[in-house]
Design a protein around this motif. Structure first.
Motif, mmCIF file in Angstrom:
data_model
loop_
_atom_site.group_PDB
_atom_site.id
_atom_site.type_symbol
_atom_site.label_atom_id
_atom_site.label_comp_id
_atom_site.label_asym_id
_atom_site.label_seq_id
_atom_site.Cartn_x
_atom_site.Cartn_y
_atom_site.Cartn_z
ATOM 1 N N ARG A 120 63.367 22.713 45.300
ATOM 2 C CA ARG A 120 62.139 22.861 46.169
ATOM 3 C C ARG A 120 62.555 21.633 46.948
ATOM 4 O O ARG A 120 62.149 21.674 48.052
ATOM 5 C CB ARG A 120 60.924 22.629 45.230
ATOM 6 N N PHE A 121 63.154 20.598 46.720
ATOM 7 C CA PHE A 121 63.214 19.279 47.426
ATOM 8 C C PHE A 121 64.302 19.566 48.557
ATOM 9 O O PHE A 121 63.917 19.254 49.710
ATOM 10 C CB PHE A 121 63.606 18.146 46.520
ATOM 11 N N VAL A 122 65.296 20.353 48.231
ATOM 12 C CA VAL A 122 66.299 20.590 49.208
ATOM 13 C C VAL A 122 65.830 21.321 50.404
ATOM 14 O O VAL A 122 65.904 21.299 51.471
ATOM 15 C CB VAL A 122 67.605 20.943 48.500
ATOM 16 N N TRP A 123 65.013 22.603 49.870
ATOM 17 C CA TRP A 123 64.413 23.589 50.537
ATOM 18 C C TRP A 123 63.348 22.648 51.653
ATOM 19 O O TRP A 123 63.502 23.384 52.692
ATOM 20 C CB TRP A 123 63.560 24.591 49.740
ATOM 21 N N ALA A 124 62.875 21.776 51.203
ATOM 22 C CA ALA A 124 61.846 20.902 52.112
ATOM 23 C C ALA A 124 62.705 20.061 52.938
ATOM 24 O O ALA A 124 62.335 20.181 54.273
ATOM 25 C CB ALA A 124 61.011 19.900 51.121
ATOM 26 N N LEU A 125 63.646 19.719 52.620
ATOM 27 C CA LEU A 125 64.836 18.863 53.516
ATOM 28 C C LEU A 125 65.404 19.986 54.610
ATOM 29 O O LEU A 125 65.443 19.688 55.766
ATOM 30 C CB LEU A 125 65.801 18.345 52.792
ATOM 31 N N MET A 126 65.648 21.221 54.183
ATOM 32 C CA MET A 126 65.913 22.314 55.056
ATOM 33 C C MET A 126 64.999 22.654 56.145
ATOM 34 O O MET A 126 65.365 23.110 57.248
ATOM 35 C CB MET A 126 66.386 23.556 54.366
ATOM 36 N N ASN A 127 63.833 22.353 55.887
ATOM 37 C CA ASN A 127 62.652 22.580 56.806
ATOM 38 C C ASN A 127 62.270 21.116 57.700
ATOM 39 O O ASN A 127 61.256 21.180 58.466
ATOM 40 C CB ASN A 127 61.645 22.933 56.099
#
Length: 135
Positions: A120-127
């Motif tokens: 979820r954290f990496v997904w947030a960084l992808m956004n």
């Protein structure tokens, strides 16, 4: 389901694809320099992409790995490494603290897999704007 980050369409002044207007398409004459704009559909398409969330899990697993015969990185070390890998920057202490707090909150979600909060954290960084936009 595509593994590409780009869409390819025939584009001309006479035959414009209406789908591209949803994402603020470039005019044919704007191939060298474009005006900046904000189109929320682009962010929503990225945020809701199954492709991105699936790959966020893979990136989180690779970013968590401290190497053979070593335990995975602690959350703070993982966060710093994720910022470096995903955004190419060093995370400030405040960013690390806020990110660690978010990961801790995600860990409290019932039935959450061990790697899911980091995904979820990496997904947030992808956004994150610095991931999406080249400057």
């Amino acid at each position: 389901a595509s593994k590409r980050r780009s869409l390819y369409f025939y584009h001309s002044n006479n035959d414009r694809n209406l789908f591209l207007t949803t994402f603020d398409e470039a005019a044919v004459k704007e191939c060298y320099r474009r005006e900046q704009s904000i189109v929320p559909q682009q962010a929503l398409a990225l945020m809701n992409s199954g492709f991105d969330f699936d790959n966020a899990g893979r990136i989180a697993a690779r970013t968590s790995d401290a190497g053979e015969n070593a335990a995975p990185f602690a959350d703070a070390a993982f966060i710093r490494r994720a910022f470096a890998v995903m955004l190419g920057i060093s995370a400030a202490d405040g960013e690390v603290a806020a990110s660690a707090k978010a990961i801790e909150l995600w860990k409290k979600i019932p039935d959450e897999a061990a790697t899911e909060p980091r995904a979820r954290f990496v997904w947030a960084l992808m956004n994150h704007n610095d991931f999406v936009a080249l400057r």
